[in-house]
Design a protein around this motif. Structure first.
Motif, PDB file in Angstrom:
ATOM      1  N   SER A  31      -7.357  18.368  -7.853  1.00 23.35           N
ATOM      2  CA  SER A  31      -8.121  17.421  -7.502  1.00 23.35           C
ATOM      3  C   SER A  31      -9.155  17.744  -6.783  1.00 23.35           C
ATOM      4  CB  SER A  31      -6.965  16.419  -6.744  1.00 23.35           C
ATOM      5  OG  SER A  31      -6.740  16.742  -5.549  1.00 23.35           O
ATOM      6  N   LYS A  32     -10.362  17.015  -6.853  1.00 27.34           N
ATOM      7  CA  LYS A  32     -11.539  17.131  -6.129  1.00 27.34           C
ATOM      8  C   LYS A  32     -11.543  16.197  -4.896  1.00 27.34           C
ATOM      9  CE  LYS A  32     -14.015  15.945  -9.559  1.00 27.34           C
ATOM     10  NZ  LYS A  32     -12.942  15.627 -10.604  1.00 27.34           N
ATOM     11  N   PRO A  33     -12.391  16.724  -3.743  1.00 28.38           N
ATOM     12  CA  PRO A  33     -12.471  15.544  -2.801  1.00 28.38           C
ATOM     13  C   PRO A  33     -12.848  14.246  -3.132  1.00 28.38           C
ATOM     14  CG  PRO A  33     -13.575  17.959  -2.406  1.00 28.38           C
ATOM     15  CD  PRO A  33     -13.245  17.915  -3.622  1.00 28.38           C
ATOM     16  N   GLY A  34     -12.253  13.341  -2.697  1.00 31.55           N
ATOM     17  CA  GLY A  34     -12.389  11.813  -2.992  1.00 31.55           C
ATOM     18  C   GLY A  34     -11.293  11.379  -3.943  1.00 31.55           C
ATOM     19  N   ASP A  35     -10.730  12.368  -4.891  1.00 33.89           N
ATOM     20  CA  ASP A  35      -9.740  11.839  -5.796  1.00 33.89           C
ATOM     21  C   ASP A  35      -8.701  11.474  -4.896  1.00 33.89           C
ATOM     22  OD1 ASP A  35     -11.355  12.668  -7.711  1.00 33.89           O
ATOM     23  OD2 ASP A  35     -10.165  14.339  -8.170  1.00 33.89           O
ATOM     24  N   ILE A  36      -7.672  10.825  -5.569  1.00 28.20           N
ATOM     25  CA  ILE A  36      -6.515  10.194  -5.303  1.00 28.20           C
ATOM     26  C   ILE A  36      -5.496  11.474  -5.186  1.00 28.20           C
ATOM     27  CG2 ILE A  36      -6.486   7.921  -6.144  1.00 28.20           C
ATOM     28  CD1 ILE A  36      -4.403   8.982  -8.298  1.00 28.20           C
ATOM     29  N   HIS A  37      -4.539  11.529  -4.450  1.00 30.20           N
ATOM     30  CA  HIS A  37      -3.590  12.603  -3.995  1.00 30.20           C
ATOM     31  C   HIS A  37      -3.153  13.086  -5.417  1.00 30.20           C
ATOM     32  CE1 HIS A  37      -0.230  15.009  -2.887  1.00 30.20           C
ATOM     33  NE2 HIS A  37      -0.543  14.990  -1.772  1.00 30.20           N
ATOM     34  N   PRO A  38      -2.712  14.074  -5.778  1.00 25.95           N
ATOM     35  CA  PRO A  38      -2.477  14.706  -6.801  1.00 25.95           C
ATOM     36  C   PRO A  38      -1.071  14.332  -7.463  1.00 25.95           C
ATOM     37  CG  PRO A  38      -3.285  16.786  -5.553  1.00 25.95           C
ATOM     38  CD  PRO A  38      -3.300  15.274  -4.763  1.00 25.95           C
ATOM     39  N   ALA A  39      -0.109  14.059  -6.280  1.00 30.34           N
ATOM     40  CA  ALA A  39       1.089  13.477  -6.573  1.00 30.34           C
ATOM     41  C   ALA A  39       1.181  12.023  -6.757  1.00 30.34           C
ATOM     42  CB  ALA A  39       2.153  13.885  -5.601  1.00 30.34           C
TER      43      ALA A  39
END
Length: 291
Positions: A167-175
């Motif tokens: 994930s990139k900064p600002g994305d939702i948490h990967p999980a």
């Protein structure tokens, strides 16, 4: 009489009781939520009844309390803020806790599912309920890691998924999507929602309102399709098919489109960002039965 099918911390019931001379039937499948509502019951002067049950049975619950019909049903779908903020409930990857996710604190937990399902079934569950495009590599990683050590905490599962989903900064948490999928499966949330919509149709009086707040596309799609179908807004059949009389609408849409939270509300309450509210008013047509 209004049914609050998702009592939670009592926010909806408190507001409904304050708005008018209403009586409220509060339902929650989480025994902790019902226990926590005792203070509100005490100050409601007999206008609030709390019942530990599933909202899929809201019509039966109302009738058992002596209400042959009700004037409103409100449903706030999904996990409550109260549940998210309790690490021991295992709903959130923000805290390390047992991988549980059971709203009713009974039955199979998320850890049980993660341990029991084979790789294909896990991948299908994560893809279907989480709409996660990397469901197969996530399932592969879960199966590999559980062979070394059982996955029984939220932190461990979140770390496993985060190594697969970049994930990139600002994305939702990967999980996020994987946790959503497991929670929906553990609690049969989509099946419960469909049953609750049918129950609301059966118990609402003519002129009564059904109001549903959802937080992701799977839930919203079910509510949108139900209201469109019951209000006669669904597309007609083929022009080559013989004409058939459509059943009378059981609802009239209150708003054509879903209502979203304002920028100000989202700023004050970030959890409202994905909320969608849909509402419909009951007609006097008889309730339908699903095929």
């Amino acid at each position: 009489v209004v049914v609050d099918g998702t009592f939670g911390a009592g926010g909806y019931s408190r507001a409904i009781l304050a708005a008018a001379a209403t009586r409220v039937v509060g339902i929650d499948r989480d025994p902790t939520a019902i226990a926590g509502g005792g203070a509100l019951v005490a100050v409601s002067a007999g206008r609030l009844a709390l019942v530990h049950d599933r909202f899929a049975r809201l019509d039966a619950v109302a009738r058992e309390l002596g209400h042959a019909g009700v004037d409103g049903v409100v449903l706030d779908i999904g996990v409550s803020s109260m549940q998210l903020d309790e690490a021991e409930r295992g709903f959130s990857f923000r805290f390390d806790g047992p991988l549980d996710m059971r709203m009713a604190r009974a039955g199979e937990s998320a850890a049980d599912l993660v341990a029991r399902l084979d790789e294909t079934a896990l991948a299908n569950l994560i893809y279907t309920y989480g709409e996660e495009r990397l469901s197969r590599p996530i399932a592969r990683a879960i199966v590999r890691e559980r062979a070394a050590e059982p996955i029984v905490t939220t932190r461990r599962l979140a770390d496993i998924v985060a190594r697969v989903v970049r994930s990139k900064p600002g994305d939702i948490h990967p999980a996020t999507r994987t946790f959503q999928a497991l929670r929906i499966a553990v609690n049969d949330e989509l099946g419960e929602l469909e049953a609750a919509l049918d129950a609301a149709e059966r118990i609402l009086r003519p002129g009564g309102r059904l109001v549903v707040v959802t937080f992701h596309s799977l839930e919203d799609r079910i509510v949108k399709q139900f209201m469109a179908d019951r209000s006669g807004k669904t597309a007609g059949g083929s022009r080559h098919a013989p004409a058939s009389r459509a059943p009378d609408p059981t609802f009239v849409l209150v708003n054509r489109k879903a209502i979203a939270a304002s920028e100000a509300e989202c700023a004050a309450n970030p959890r409202a960002r994905s909320a969608k509210l849909r509402a419909a008013e009951r007609t006097d047509a008889p309730a339908r039965t699903r095929p």
